[in-house]
Scaffold this motif. Structure first.
Motif, PDB file in Angstrom:
ATOM      1  N   ALA A 272       0.838  -1.218   0.000  1.00  0.00           N
ATOM      2  CA  ALA A 272       0.000   0.000   0.000  1.00  0.00           C
ATOM      3  C   ALA A 272       0.870   1.264   0.000  1.00  0.00           C
ATOM      4  N   ASP A 273       0.258   2.394  -0.394  1.00  0.00           N
ATOM      5  CA  ASP A 273       0.972   3.670  -0.342  1.00  0.00           C
ATOM      6  C   ASP A 273       0.862   4.289   1.049  1.00  0.00           C
ATOM      7  N   PHE A 274      -0.220   3.947   1.752  1.00  0.00           N
ATOM      8  CA  PHE A 274      -0.470   4.542   3.073  1.00  0.00           C
ATOM      9  C   PHE A 274      -1.357   3.572   3.839  1.00  0.00           C
ATOM     10  N   ALA A 275      -1.122   3.479   5.142  1.00  0.00           N
ATOM     11  CA  ALA A 275      -2.037   2.683   5.971  1.00  0.00           C
ATOM     12  C   ALA A 275      -2.394   3.485   7.210  1.00  0.00           C
ATOM     13  N   GLY A 276      -3.647   3.475   7.569  1.00  0.00           N
ATOM     14  CA  GLY A 276      -4.074   4.210   8.755  1.00  0.00           C
ATOM     15  C   GLY A 276      -5.491   3.815   9.126  1.00  0.00           C
ATOM     16  N   SER A 277      -5.984   4.417  10.210  1.00  0.00           N
ATOM     17  CA  SER A 277      -7.336   4.118  10.685  1.00  0.00           C
ATOM     18  C   SER A 277      -8.345   4.559   9.620  1.00  0.00           C
ATOM     19  N   THR A 278      -9.603   4.250   9.853  1.00  0.00           N
ATOM     20  CA  THR A 278     -10.620   4.651   8.880  1.00  0.00           C
ATOM     21  C   THR A 278     -10.594   6.173   8.683  1.00  0.00           C
ATOM     22  N   SER A 279     -10.468   6.924   9.776  1.00  0.00           N
ATOM     23  CA  SER A 279     -10.415   8.388   9.615  1.00  0.00           C
ATOM     24  C   SER A 279      -9.086   8.831   9.019  1.00  0.00           C
ATOM     25  N   GLY A 280      -8.005   8.075   9.316  1.00  0.00           N
ATOM     26  CA  GLY A 280      -6.705   8.385   8.701  1.00  0.00           C
ATOM     27  C   GLY A 280      -6.806   8.290   7.177  1.00  0.00           C
ATOM     28  N   MET A 281      -7.506   7.262   6.688  1.00  0.00           N
ATOM     29  CA  MET A 281      -7.669   7.097   5.235  1.00  0.00           C
ATOM     30  C   MET A 281      -8.529   8.226   4.662  1.00  0.00           C
ATOM     31  N   SER A 282      -9.595   8.541   5.390  1.00  0.00           N
ATOM     32  CA  SER A 282     -10.502   9.589   4.930  1.00  0.00           C
ATOM     33  C   SER A 282      -9.759  10.934   4.856  1.00  0.00           C
ATOM     34  N   ASN A 283      -8.952  11.231   5.867  1.00  0.00           N
ATOM     35  CA  ASN A 283      -8.198  12.497   5.871  1.00  0.00           C
ATOM     36  C   ASN A 283      -7.181  12.532   4.744  1.00  0.00           C
ATOM     37  N   TYR A 284      -6.575  11.365   4.461  1.00  0.00           N
ATOM     38  CA  TYR A 284      -5.587  11.308   3.377  1.00  0.00           C
ATOM     39  C   TYR A 284      -6.260  11.748   2.064  1.00  0.00           C
ATOM     40  N   VAL A 285      -7.457  11.200   1.807  1.00  0.00           N
ATOM     41  CA  VAL A 285      -8.147  11.542   0.553  1.00  0.00           C
ATOM     42  C   VAL A 285      -8.489  13.034   0.537  1.00  0.00           C
ATOM     43  N   LYS A 286      -9.014  13.539   1.666  1.00  0.00           N
ATOM     44  CA  LYS A 286      -9.388  14.963   1.726  1.00  0.00           C
ATOM     45  C   LYS A 286      -8.179  15.855   1.468  1.00  0.00           C
ATOM     46  N   ASP A 287      -7.036  15.509   2.095  1.00  0.00           N
ATOM     47  CA  ASP A 287      -5.846  16.378   1.986  1.00  0.00           C
ATOM     48  C   ASP A 287      -5.190  16.278   0.622  1.00  0.00           C
ATOM     49  N   LYS A 288      -5.052  15.049   0.114  1.00  0.00           N
ATOM     50  CA  LYS A 288      -4.208  14.864  -1.092  1.00  0.00           C
ATOM     51  C   LYS A 288      -5.006  14.822  -2.389  1.00  0.00           C
ATOM     52  N   GLN A 289      -6.313  14.621  -2.315  1.00  0.00           N
ATOM     53  CA  GLN A 289      -7.160  14.602  -3.515  1.00  0.00           C
ATOM     54  C   GLN A 289      -6.531  13.792  -4.666  1.00  0.00           C
TER      55      GLN A 289
END
Ligand code: 13P
Ligand code: SF4
Length: 366
Positions: free
Chosen positions: A252-269
């Protein structure tokens, strides 16, 4: 999609002008994922639930895996396990309805024992919580005297009562390191998720003793799945939950909690993204990120999918099913959760930055 064991289609409430007036603004939030024909079934329940919440001073805590009509239209607070536990602790509502699974409702009751905590379906369990008992933890403590016990919040109240400090997927690495420091040990027991434990072990020099538990949703993903997804969508960004096996996280490119994944998408688009986790996550995050394309392989959690709008309404109408826990257990189980919440966490756990190639975790059998 109707939830497991759902009677909603048999007892559909009328979709009329009053319901429309109460829910049209909410449909705007979810219309990209819920067709109008399906919305006509959901909207009357949403209107009734939101009315009853006000009348009864109730809040709904919705996990990221809830379906969009629950997550976006009746949830007062939405988030990962850690965020929901924090909300339960500080809420001034009289009633908490847990739109999630049973261990989450127990956590809310432990942190807010004076409140009525309701779970809309008693059978909304969890394969991780079911894998370990309080007696198992007592035996582990005998086997590893002096070694701190860190348990994942995906455990029963009985297990938490035997725990030194809890963790969630968003803080597990830090909690393990703090526990070792506080107890002056080089080893920590981190149970019951063998994969979370191995993923934490790959990020720290602390030796980890774990248990043979697994999340039935995340353990099904394989490294081959990720390679196939990358072949199918070149350049796709792969985000994975740390309950997945280590070889999946390594891809994977990134692993994190459910909110960690959600924040990744919001920040990096990212242009294309795949969330290696439960299916409703992509639906919920996609609604908030219309410019991101979501590649959709995912696995359903049958326990989370037991929670539906009709069951939430019934819970508020009848006050069923109330979560009750022996006050002595509450007293003991509260400490490790409060210790976790009180930790001054410097960062969310990231599981694949400077990841060690070898994964060292000892599986304990008692
Ligand atoms: P988090 O929301 O804490 O990442 O945990 C996911 C989970 O397993 C809930 O079932
Ligand atoms: Fe348990 Fe896995 Fe379902 Fe979460 S997704 S409730 S860890 S079975």
């Amino acid at each position: 999609m109707p939830a497991f064991g759902d009677e909603s289609l048999k007892t559909a409430l009328p979709f009329n002008d009053e319901v429309r007036a109460k829910t049209d603004h909410l449909y705007e939030k979810v219309k990209d994922r819920i067709p109008e024909i399906e919305w006509r079934l959901h909207a009357p329940y949403i209107a009734a639930i939101n009315d009853l919440k006000k009348q009864k001073n109730a809040v709904i805590l919705a996990h990221n895996y809830m379906t969009p009509e629950i997550f976006h239209c009746v949830g007062d607070f939405a988030g990962d396990s850690l965020q929901l536990a924090k909300e339960a602790a500080k809420s001034d509502a009289d009633i908490i309805v847990q739109a999630g699974v049973h261990f989450m409702a127990e956590t809310s009751k432990i942190l807010a024992p004076e409140k009525t905590v309701l779970i809309p379906d008693r059978q909304a369990g969890c394969s991780l919580a079911a894998s370990l008992t309080g007696a198992d933890v007592r035996l582990l403590k005998q086997k590893y005297p002096g070694v701190p016990v860190v348990t994942y919040v995906n455990t029963t109240a009985d297990v938490k009562a035997e725990t030194d400090i809890c963790c969630t997927s968003s803080n597990a690495v830090e909690v393990v390191e703090q526990a070792a420091q506080e107890f002056g040990t080089d080893t920590v027991i981190l149970i019951p998720d063998q994969y979370l434990a191995k993923n934490v072990a790959a990020m720290t020099d602390i030796k980890i003793v774990t248990w043979a538990g697994a999340c039935e949703v995340h353990e099904r993903f394989t490294a081959d799945d990720i390679r196939e997804i990358r072949e199918g969508t070149p350049g796709v960004i792969v985000l994975a939950h740390p309950e997945c096996p280590p070889d999946v996280l390594a891809e994977a490119d990134f692993a994190g909690s459910t909110s960690g994944m959600s924040n990744y998408v919001k920040d990096k688009q990212p242009e294309n993204v795949v969330l290696i986790t439960e299916c409703s996550m992509s639906d919920n995050v996609a609604l908030e990120n219309p410019n991101v394309n979501f590649v959709r392989p995912c696995n359903l959690c049958p326990h989370m999918k037991r929670i539906s709008l009709p069951k939430i309404l019934r819970a508020l109408q009848t006050m069923e099913h109330e979560v009750l826990i022996d006050p002595e257990i509450i007293e003991k189980a509260r400490k490790p959760i409060e210790r976790m919440i009180a930790l001054p966490l410097k960062r969310q756990s990231m599981y694949n930055h400077q990841r060690k190639p070898e994964v060292a975790a000892i599986e304990a059998r008692v």
